[in-house]
Design a protein around this motif. Structure first.
Motif, PDB file in Angstrom:
ATOM      1  N   LEU A   8       9.809  97.608  44.426  1.00 26.01           N
ATOM      2  CA  LEU A   8       8.879  96.965  43.481  1.00 26.01           C
ATOM      3  C   LEU A   8       9.652  96.476  42.248  1.00 26.01           C
ATOM      4  N   ILE A  11      10.947  90.492  42.571  1.00 25.61           N
ATOM      5  CA  ILE A  11      10.351  89.783  43.715  1.00 25.61           C
ATOM      6  C   ILE A  11       9.207  90.605  44.330  1.00 25.61           C
ATOM      7  N   SER A  30       8.634 102.419  46.114  1.00 34.26           N
ATOM      8  CA  SER A  30       9.853 102.109  45.373  1.00 34.26           C
ATOM      9  C   SER A  30      10.650 103.379  45.166  1.00 34.26           C
ATOM     10  N   CYS A  64      11.797  94.357  49.907  1.00 32.19           N
ATOM     11  CA  CYS A  64      12.190  93.614  48.695  1.00 32.19           C
ATOM     12  C   CYS A  64      13.207  94.393  47.862  1.00 32.19           C
ATOM     13  N   THR A  73      17.113 101.581  53.567  1.00 31.50           N
ATOM     14  CA  THR A  73      15.645 101.476  53.536  1.00 31.50           C
ATOM     15  C   THR A  73      15.093 101.452  54.960  1.00 31.50           C
ATOM     16  N   VAL A  90      13.031  89.605  51.929  1.00 33.26           N
ATOM     17  CA  VAL A  90      13.131  88.487  50.983  1.00 33.26           C
ATOM     18  C   VAL A  90      14.582  88.263  50.542  1.00 33.26           C
ATOM     19  N   HIS A 112      13.167  84.064  52.776  1.00 32.44           N
ATOM     20  CA  HIS A 112      13.809  83.995  51.458  1.00 32.44           C
ATOM     21  C   HIS A 112      12.981  83.117  50.527  1.00 32.44           C
ATOM     22  N   GLY A 121      13.573  93.997  37.865  1.00 29.38           N
ATOM     23  CA  GLY A 121      12.736  95.187  37.715  1.00 29.38           C
ATOM     24  C   GLY A 121      11.257  94.853  37.647  1.00 29.38           C
TER      25      GLY A 121
HETATM   26  P1  NAP Z   1      15.092  93.855  41.398  1.00 28.76           P
HETATM   27  O1  NAP Z   1      14.251  93.218  40.351  1.00 28.76           O
HETATM   28  O2  NAP Z   1      16.276  94.653  40.989  1.00 28.76           O
HETATM   29  O3  NAP Z   1      14.131  94.720  42.313  1.00 28.76           O
HETATM   30  C1  NAP Z   1      14.560  95.523  43.360  1.00 28.76           C
HETATM   31  C2  NAP Z   1      13.790  96.822  43.262  1.00 28.76           C
HETATM   32  O4  NAP Z   1      14.037  97.577  44.430  1.00 28.76           O
HETATM   33  C3  NAP Z   1      14.244  97.671  42.096  1.00 28.76           C
HETATM   34  O5  NAP Z   1      13.388  97.454  41.005  1.00 28.76           O
HETATM   35  C4  NAP Z   1      14.205  99.100  42.621  1.00 28.76           C
HETATM   36  O6  NAP Z   1      13.097  99.777  42.065  1.00 28.76           O
HETATM   37  C5  NAP Z   1      13.880  98.956  44.108  1.00 28.76           C
HETATM   38  N1  NAP Z   1      14.804  99.688  44.932  1.00 28.76           N
HETATM   39  C6  NAP Z   1      16.148  99.755  44.854  1.00 28.76           C
HETATM   40  N2  NAP Z   1      16.636 100.500  45.829  1.00 28.76           N
HETATM   41  C7  NAP Z   1      15.568 100.950  46.553  1.00 28.76           C
HETATM   42  C8  NAP Z   1      15.431 101.783  47.679  1.00 28.76           C
HETATM   43  N3  NAP Z   1      16.494 102.299  48.272  1.00 28.76           N
HETATM   44  N4  NAP Z   1      14.185 102.015  48.129  1.00 28.76           N
HETATM   45  C9  NAP Z   1      13.104 101.504  47.543  1.00 28.76           C
HETATM   46  N5  NAP Z   1      13.181 100.703  46.452  1.00 28.76           N
HETATM   47  C10 NAP Z   1      14.401 100.436  45.973  1.00 28.76           C
HETATM   48  O7  NAP Z   1      15.674  92.760  42.420  1.00 28.76           O
HETATM   49  P2  NAP Z   1      14.971  91.399  42.875  1.00 28.76           P
HETATM   50  O8  NAP Z   1      15.521  90.295  42.060  1.00 28.76           O
HETATM   51  O9  NAP Z   1      13.503  91.596  42.990  1.00 28.76           O
HETATM   52  O10 NAP Z   1      15.632  91.245  44.318  1.00 28.76           O
HETATM   53  C11 NAP Z   1      15.108  91.899  45.431  1.00 28.76           C
HETATM   54  C12 NAP Z   1      15.459  91.111  46.674  1.00 28.76           C
HETATM   55  O11 NAP Z   1      15.007  89.790  46.513  1.00 28.76           O
HETATM   56  C13 NAP Z   1      16.952  91.032  46.981  1.00 28.76           C
HETATM   57  O12 NAP Z   1      17.156  91.200  48.345  1.00 28.76           O
HETATM   58  C14 NAP Z   1      17.324  89.617  46.577  1.00 28.76           C
HETATM   59  O13 NAP Z   1      18.374  89.101  47.394  1.00 28.76           O
HETATM   60  C15 NAP Z   1      16.037  88.870  46.801  1.00 28.76           C
HETATM   61  N6  NAP Z   1      15.813  87.694  45.974  1.00 28.76           N
HETATM   62  C16 NAP Z   1      16.065  87.726  44.635  1.00 28.76           C
HETATM   63  C17 NAP Z   1      15.827  86.587  43.871  1.00 28.76           C
HETATM   64  C18 NAP Z   1      16.091  86.557  42.385  1.00 28.76           C
HETATM   65  O14 NAP Z   1      16.226  85.480  41.817  1.00 28.76           O
HETATM   66  N7  NAP Z   1      16.171  87.675  41.705  1.00 28.76           N
HETATM   67  C19 NAP Z   1      15.289  85.441  44.471  1.00 28.76           C
HETATM   68  C20 NAP Z   1      14.990  85.478  45.828  1.00 28.76           C
HETATM   69  C21 NAP Z   1      15.254  86.609  46.575  1.00 28.76           C
HETATM   70  P3  NAP Z   1      13.174 101.151  41.266  1.00 28.76           P
HETATM   71  O15 NAP Z   1      12.814 100.741  39.891  1.00 28.76           O
HETATM   72  O16 NAP Z   1      12.169 101.973  41.972  1.00 28.76           O
HETATM   73  O17 NAP Z   1      14.599 101.685  41.368  1.00 28.76           O
END
Ligand code: NAP
Length: 282
Positions: A8, A11, A30, A64, A73, A90, A112, A121
């Protein structure tokens, strides 16, 4: 529908906000309990916890997490999935993710959503993040048609513009327009930072304006994201970087030899070529 979201963050949280507002029941999972609480408070999930058990009732599950967390995961998630559950992800690189998940869960469609902000976050999650932005699906010949159709329909309901291609074509395309720019922009900052005269460096920093802001933006972002692009899309990124270095060499030769016709010719070509890359999608 009952939809699970694992991870969570920006994305996953943004997906949860939109899917709930479309009337779906969202079950969040999460890593941290505080993230789960925030997700429910912010309306990104109906229920959320660090346990995978509630996902037993989910019909569709979006993974995600960061790319590096997809493998661990999966180990935790698979024992809890209903036999006919549809899995999607994603991740911003597709071939390694498909290689990882497809052999272990046949009812899986890689995806994607190409939308984001500089933040990460759960607190960065916003409604309508995916609206008017590309959402790429990367099924393989083995992907079941009903699963593709359902994920296509859900992504369309978010207001995204759907594209379907192979995982390899996706990874080569994003190497050009997403991953190469990060490395080029990072190198630009490093080169400027390497100015040996501190007085010149601070003058350059004081004078830097919109041009530098535009060209340095993606190189000044989250280093973890850039690292994951390099690790997961290594081959396609290296190919793009080689081509970029070749173009730099040609430009440098022209400048060295004062071949202004050649330099002008190349800059005219780029002026004409750019709009095809940056046109409005709608
Ligand atoms: P993010 O904001 O860092 O979110 C990922 C979340 O996953 C974290 O907040 C973390 O939550 C949770 N997490 C981490 N490890 C975990 C685990 N082992 N089990 C369960 N939850 C876990 O990252 P994001 O930008 O959303 O990116 C997520 C995905 O989307 C990636 O695969 C990325 O390639 C893809 N994506 C990103 C973008 C972008 O621009 N950012 C665009 C398209 C696609 P906690 O707070 O609980 O630790």
């Amino acid at each position: 529908m009952r939809i699970g979201i694992v991870g969570l963050g920006l994305i996953g949280g943004s997906l949860g906000l939109d899917l709930r507002s479309l009337g779906h029941y969202v079950i969040g999972v999460s890593q941290r309990a505080s993230t789960c609480e925030t997700a429910v408070d912010r309306g990104a999930a109906d229920v959320a916890s660090c346990e995978f058990t509630p996902l037993e009732t989910a019909e569709v599950i979006f993974i995600c997490t960061p790319l590096s967390q997809i493998a661990p995961t999966l180990d935790q998630l698979l024992p809890h999935l209903a036999p006919n559950a549809i899995l999607t992800d994603v991740g911003s690189v597709k071939a390694p993710v498909i290689e990882l998940i497809q052999p272990r869960w046949a009812n899986f469609v890689g995806g994607h959503p190409m939308a984001g902000t500089a933040e990460s976050g759960i607190n960065a999650a916003i409604p309508h993040l995916f609206q008017h932005n590309p959402y790429v699906l990367t099924p393989t010949p083995q992907t079941p048609e009903p699963a593709i159709a359902l994920i296509h329909q859900l992504a369309t309901s978010l207001g995204a513009k759907l594209y379907t291609t192979s995982p390899e074509a996706h990874d080569r395309a994003v190497a050009w327009i997403s991953h190469l720019p990060v490395m080029v922009s990072a190198s630009l900052i490093l080169a400027c930072q390497g100015e040996p005269d501190p007085a010149i460096l601070s003058l350059a920093q004081a004078l830097a304006s919109s041009g530098f802001r535009d060209t340095s933006r993606v190189g000044g972002g989250n280093p973890e994201l850039g690292l994951l692009m390099a690790q997961f899309n290594q081959a396609a990124l290296l190919e793009a970087l080689q081509a970029y270095r070749h173009q730099l060499d040609i430009l440098m030769d022209g400048i060295k030899q004062s071949d202004w016709q050649e330099v002008h010719q190349r800059l005219s070509t780029t002026q004409q070529a750019r709009p095809a890359f940056v046109k409005e999608p709608w």
